[in-house]
Motif scaffolding. Structure first.
Motif, mmCIF file in Angstrom:
data_model
loop_
_atom_site.group_PDB
_atom_site.id
_atom_site.type_symbol
_atom_site.label_atom_id
_atom_site.label_comp_id
_atom_site.label_asym_id
_atom_site.label_seq_id
_atom_site.Cartn_x
_atom_site.Cartn_y
_atom_site.Cartn_z
ATOM 1 N N LYS A 9 0.802 -1.221 0.000
ATOM 2 C CA LYS A 9 0.000 0.000 0.000
ATOM 3 C C LYS A 9 0.834 1.271 0.000
ATOM 4 C CE LYS A 9 -3.966 -2.074 2.173
ATOM 5 N NZ LYS A 9 -4.990 -2.008 3.178
ATOM 6 N N SER B 20 3.423 4.416 -0.826
ATOM 7 C CA SER B 20 3.804 5.333 -1.907
ATOM 8 C C SER B 20 5.017 6.106 -1.439
ATOM 9 C CB SER B 20 2.683 6.322 -2.197
ATOM 10 O OG SER B 20 1.577 5.666 -2.742
ATOM 11 N N THR B 21 5.852 6.499 -2.401
ATOM 12 C CA THR B 21 7.016 7.302 -2.048
ATOM 13 C C THR B 21 6.543 8.648 -1.503
ATOM 14 O OG1 THR B 21 7.223 8.298 -4.238
ATOM 15 C CG2 THR B 21 8.428 6.229 -3.848
ATOM 16 N N GLY C 2 4.790 10.579 -4.046
ATOM 17 C CA GLY C 2 3.592 10.057 -4.684
ATOM 18 C C GLY C 2 3.674 8.896 -5.644
ATOM 19 N N PHE C 3 4.827 8.283 -5.838
ATOM 20 C CA PHE C 3 4.924 7.125 -6.727
ATOM 21 C C PHE C 3 4.565 5.852 -5.956
ATOM 22 C CE2 PHE C 3 7.494 10.250 -8.862
ATOM 23 C CZ PHE C 3 7.245 10.012 -10.212
ATOM 24 N N PRO C 4 3.804 4.927 -6.577
ATOM 25 C CA PRO C 4 3.473 3.684 -5.881
ATOM 26 C C PRO C 4 4.720 2.861 -5.577
ATOM 27 C CG PRO C 4 2.731 3.599 -8.172
ATOM 28 C CD PRO C 4 3.264 4.980 -7.926
ATOM 29 N N TRP C 5 4.679 2.115 -4.494
ATOM 30 C CA TRP C 5 5.834 1.324 -4.045
ATOM 31 C C TRP C 5 6.331 0.383 -5.129
ATOM 32 C CZ3 TRP C 5 5.996 -4.017 -3.660
ATOM 33 C CH2 TRP C 5 4.763 -4.673 -3.848
ATOM 34 N N THR D 91 6.203 0.874 -8.502
ATOM 35 C CA THR D 91 6.318 1.524 -9.808
ATOM 36 C C THR D 91 7.350 0.813 -10.690
ATOM 37 O OG1 THR D 91 6.669 3.595 -11.004
ATOM 38 C CG2 THR D 91 8.028 3.251 -9.058
ATOM 39 N N CYS E 128 7.459 5.258 1.794
ATOM 40 C CA CYS E 128 7.176 6.614 2.286
ATOM 41 C C CYS E 128 8.422 7.322 2.822
ATOM 42 C CB CYS E 128 6.077 6.590 3.331
ATOM 43 S SG CYS E 128 6.524 5.717 4.841
#
Length: 142
Positions: free
Chosen positions: A44, A46-47, A50-53, A55, A137
């Protein structure tokens, strides 16, 4: 301690004022992971930008607190843990591995060499041996 990494980045600790300013720009989730050694929920994250883990994009991951580049997508792989996993840091000087027994078992914590921020944990069960499992995160992606 070194003041500069082999790849030319400053390892000089941030001043108190710089740390306060950098911390104030972090989300609550980033602060919990980086400063309080929390672990984000699997699959779940995200950086910090805002990039998904998971990506598939190519680029570099830098510590959200201080900006030191720590991992590259070229060393990223799917370990099926629900967290970003890497085989190596971009520069070994950019991380510190510290033994941690706070969860009731011996683990190896991965910290930023510049700020001491908690990035995740190191294991020996990855592709070719090493696996660095990182909280999304706690990093930015570019």
């Amino acid at each position: 301690p070194k003041s500069q990494s082999a790849s030319g980045f400053s390892l000089k600790p941030l001043t108190g004022e710089e740390m306060e300013e950098a911390i104030s720009g972090l989300s609550a989730a980033s602060q919990a992971c980086l400063l309080n050694h929390q672990t984000e929920e699997p699959c779940k994250g995200s950086t910090a930008n805002g990039f998904p883990w998971d990506t598939p994009l190519r680029g570099v991951y830098s510590v959200a607190l201080g900006g030191l580049p720590v991992f590259s997508s070229r060393d990223k792989f799917d370990h099926s843990s629900g967290h970003m996993s890497f085989t190596a840091p971009v520069d070994p000087d950019h991380i510190i591995i510290r033994r941690d027994n706070s969860k009731g078992r011996l683990m190896r914590q991965v910290l930023c060499a510049r700020t001491g921020a908690h990035l995740g944990y190191a294991f020996e069960d990855g592709e070719g041996g090493a696996r660095f499992e990182v909280n999304a995160c706690g990093v930015t992606f570019e």
